[in-house]
Design a protein around this motif. Sequence first.
Motif, PDB file in Angstrom:
ATOM      1  N   ASN A  31      15.479 -90.557-128.700  1.00  0.00           N
ATOM      2  CA  ASN A  31      15.635 -91.113-130.048  1.00  0.00           C
ATOM      3  C   ASN A  31      14.835 -90.244-131.016  1.00  0.00           C
ATOM      4  O   ASN A  31      13.996 -89.442-130.605  1.00  0.00           O
ATOM      5  N   LEU A  32      15.106 -90.399-132.296  1.00  0.00           N
ATOM      6  CA  LEU A  32      14.377 -89.682-133.336  1.00  0.00           C
ATOM      7  C   LEU A  32      13.621 -90.718-134.151  1.00  0.00           C
ATOM      8  O   LEU A  32      14.226 -91.551-134.831  1.00  0.00           O
ATOM      9  N   SER A  33      12.293 -90.685-134.064  1.00  0.00           N
ATOM     10  CA  SER A  33      11.454 -91.681-134.728  1.00  0.00           C
ATOM     11  C   SER A  33      10.992 -91.240-136.109  1.00  0.00           C
ATOM     12  O   SER A  33      10.848 -92.070-137.006  1.00  0.00           O
ATOM     13  N   ALA A  34      10.705 -89.946-136.269  1.00  0.00           N
ATOM     14  CA  ALA A  34      10.149 -89.462-137.533  1.00  0.00           C
ATOM     15  C   ALA A  34      10.367 -87.961-137.654  1.00  0.00           C
ATOM     16  O   ALA A  34      10.683 -87.276-136.670  1.00  0.00           O
ATOM     17  N   LEU A  35      10.139 -87.470-138.871  1.00  0.00           N
ATOM     18  CA  LEU A  35      10.452 -86.091-139.207  1.00  0.00           C
ATOM     19  C   LEU A  35       9.432 -85.600-140.227  1.00  0.00           C
ATOM     20  O   LEU A  35       9.025 -86.339-141.119  1.00  0.00           O
ATOM     21  N   ALA A  36       9.012 -84.350-140.094  1.00  0.00           N
ATOM     22  CA  ALA A  36       8.127 -83.719-141.083  1.00  0.00           C
ATOM     23  C   ALA A  36       8.520 -82.257-141.224  1.00  0.00           C
ATOM     24  O   ALA A  36       9.105 -81.667-140.306  1.00  0.00           O
ATOM     25  N   VAL A  37       8.213 -81.681-142.383  1.00  0.00           N
ATOM     26  CA  VAL A  37       8.459 -80.261-142.625  1.00  0.00           C
ATOM     27  C   VAL A  37       7.129 -79.588-142.933  1.00  0.00           C
ATOM     28  O   VAL A  37       6.385 -80.028-143.822  1.00  0.00           O
ATOM     29  N   ASP A  38       6.807 -78.524-142.202  1.00  0.00           N
ATOM     30  CA  ASP A  38       5.582 -77.771-142.424  1.00  0.00           C
ATOM     31  C   ASP A  38       5.736 -76.966-143.713  1.00  0.00           C
ATOM     32  O   ASP A  38       6.616 -76.098-143.801  1.00  0.00           O
ATOM     33  N   PRO A  39       4.906 -77.221-144.739  1.00  0.00           N
ATOM     34  CA  PRO A  39       5.072 -76.506-146.008  1.00  0.00           C
ATOM     35  C   PRO A  39       4.776 -75.011-145.908  1.00  0.00           C
ATOM     36  O   PRO A  39       5.175 -74.240-146.781  1.00  0.00           O
ATOM     37  N   ARG A  40       4.083 -74.569-144.845  1.00  0.00           N
ATOM     38  CA  ARG A  40       3.731 -73.153-144.705  1.00  0.00           C
ATOM     39  C   ARG A  40       4.863 -72.341-144.092  1.00  0.00           C
ATOM     40  O   ARG A  40       5.093 -71.196-144.479  1.00  0.00           O
ATOM     41  N   THR A  41       5.560 -72.891-143.116  1.00  0.00           N
ATOM     42  CA  THR A  41       6.584 -72.145-142.376  1.00  0.00           C
ATOM     43  C   THR A  41       8.003 -72.631-142.643  1.00  0.00           C
ATOM     44  O   THR A  41       8.960 -71.912-142.344  1.00  0.00           O
ATOM     45  N   GLY A  42       8.147 -73.857-143.146  1.00  0.00           N
ATOM     46  CA  GLY A  42       9.470 -74.454-143.302  1.00  0.00           C
ATOM     47  C   GLY A  42      10.006 -75.051-142.015  1.00  0.00           C
ATOM     48  O   GLY A  42      11.111 -75.582-141.983  1.00  0.00           O
ATOM     49  N   HIS A  43       9.212 -74.971-140.931  1.00  0.00           N
ATOM     50  CA  HIS A  43       9.660 -75.518-139.652  1.00  0.00           C
ATOM     51  C   HIS A  43       9.597 -77.044-139.655  1.00  0.00           C
ATOM     52  O   HIS A  43       8.811 -77.650-140.394  1.00  0.00           O
ATOM     53  N   ARG A  44      10.437 -77.644-138.805  1.00  0.00           N
ATOM     54  CA  ARG A  44      10.526 -79.102-138.736  1.00  0.00           C
ATOM     55  C   ARG A  44       9.800 -79.624-137.506  1.00  0.00           C
ATOM     56  O   ARG A  44       9.881 -79.041-136.427  1.00  0.00           O
ATOM     57  N   LEU A  45       9.103 -80.726-137.701  1.00  0.00           N
ATOM     58  CA  LEU A  45       8.498 -81.452-136.592  1.00  0.00           C
ATOM     59  C   LEU A  45       9.289 -82.728-136.390  1.00  0.00           C
ATOM     60  O   LEU A  45       9.427 -83.539-137.314  1.00  0.00           O
ATOM     61  N   LEU A  46       9.822 -82.904-135.189  1.00  0.00           N
ATOM     62  CA  LEU A  46      10.610 -84.082-134.855  1.00  0.00           C
ATOM     63  C   LEU A  46       9.892 -84.882-133.789  1.00  0.00           C
ATOM     64  O   LEU A  46       9.450 -84.325-132.779  1.00  0.00           O
ATOM     65  N   LEU A  47       9.780 -86.179-134.028  1.00  0.00           N
ATOM     66  CA  LEU A  47       9.024 -87.074-133.169  1.00  0.00           C
ATOM     67  C   LEU A  47       9.967 -88.031-132.457  1.00  0.00           C
ATOM     68  O   LEU A  47      10.868 -88.597-133.067  1.00  0.00           O
ATOM     69  N   SER A  48       9.756 -88.218-131.150  1.00  0.00           N
ATOM     70  CA  SER A  48      10.539 -89.166-130.362  1.00  0.00           C
ATOM     71  C   SER A  48       9.608 -90.112-129.631  1.00  0.00           C
ATOM     72  O   SER A  48       8.863 -89.689-128.744  1.00  0.00           O
ATOM     73  N   ALA A  49       9.655 -91.391-130.012  1.00  0.00           N
ATOM     74  CA  ALA A  49       8.815 -92.388-129.348  1.00  0.00           C
ATOM     75  C   ALA A  49       9.274 -92.624-127.917  1.00  0.00           C
ATOM     76  O   ALA A  49       8.458 -92.733-127.000  1.00  0.00           O
ATOM     77  N   ASP A  50      10.595 -92.694-127.716  1.00  0.00           N
ATOM     78  CA  ASP A  50      11.120 -92.990-126.384  1.00  0.00           C
ATOM     79  C   ASP A  50      10.883 -91.851-125.405  1.00  0.00           C
ATOM     80  O   ASP A  50      10.700 -92.081-124.208  1.00  0.00           O
ATOM     81  N   SER A  51      10.897 -90.614-125.892  1.00  0.00           N
ATOM     82  CA  SER A  51      10.668 -89.459-125.018  1.00  0.00           C
ATOM     83  C   SER A  51       9.210 -89.033-124.973  1.00  0.00           C
ATOM     84  O   SER A  51       8.868 -88.107-124.238  1.00  0.00           O
ATOM     85  N   HIS A  52       8.341 -89.680-125.748  1.00  0.00           N
ATOM     86  CA  HIS A  52       6.913 -89.322-125.824  1.00  0.00           C
ATOM     87  C   HIS A  52       6.751 -87.839-126.134  1.00  0.00           C
ATOM     88  O   HIS A  52       5.990 -87.126-125.473  1.00  0.00           O
TER      89      HIS A  52
END
Length: 298
Positions: A220-241
């Motif tokens: 599942n996809l729980s949350a999302l963030a974008v690193d302002p320095r690189t433009g890369h995305r951080l994707l968080l999954s609670a179910d997959s830890h």
Amino acid sequence: MHSSRPLHKRWYLWALLVLLIGYIVAVVLHWDDRAELWVQEWTQNGAERKASVWLPDYKAVIDGKPLPGMENDEASDIAYHPGTRTLFSVMGKNPYLVELSLQGDVLRKMPLTGWSNPEAVTVLADGRLAIIDERQHQLTVVKVDANTRELNIADFAPFDLGPSADQNKAFEALAWDPRNQRLLLGEERPPALFSVKLGGDGQPVGEKQRLDAPDLDMRNLSALAVDPRTGHRLLLSADSHLLMEYDEAGKQLSFMALLGGMNGFKDTIPRAEGVTIDDQGTIYLVSEPNLFYVLRKE
């Protein structure tokens, strides 16, 4: 003389059962994909690592700090505000917007009147906040200043996000993408990414656009963030830890298992629901019911 065959047969069945359970767990947690990504991680050169967030280098410096008085509120997301150098978190069960210090101290708690199930929050370029209500399938841009004590959705203009593949597991992730001046949206299950533009008045306009994201191999996809320095995305999954890093093209770059004994976590994060990253690269996480984490590079 008793035959040893029944005993051998029993041990054989137990061995098969253990192997079967191990296989099921590996599939559920995507360990096969993680093993492949781990190999890819450590074959990247130093320059490639420096150009990314590079999650393996992070360790928890605040590990599961309870947010006082919010045991029954269910922390759902968190966002870093560069203008105030504070954090904003939404509570999903009892709708609140909470401002926190960077150390997880509660600065104020603002009721969200008219929201049903706020699940995601992000900070826009002009300092306003955008909040997603998963149950109502709405995105609302709000203004919060030092005098704000509560917010009423009737004072704003909610944007209809439209139907989801699973109406009960709809939009739960949200992040401002500063490089492309757009909002990124994430559906919880099945995991999917979309974008939406803001008009001249700072409100969402047009239809949301689905993004090409072939490597979203998480439960599942729980949350999302974008690193302002690189433009890369951080994707968080609670179910997959898992916390995973992707580049702007959707390619997996690095990952972190949110398990006890790894990356400085004493215990497994129970249910990681929110992630954000500041302009120095510090990562902040929240987990249900009310746990707060800070991670920095060693």
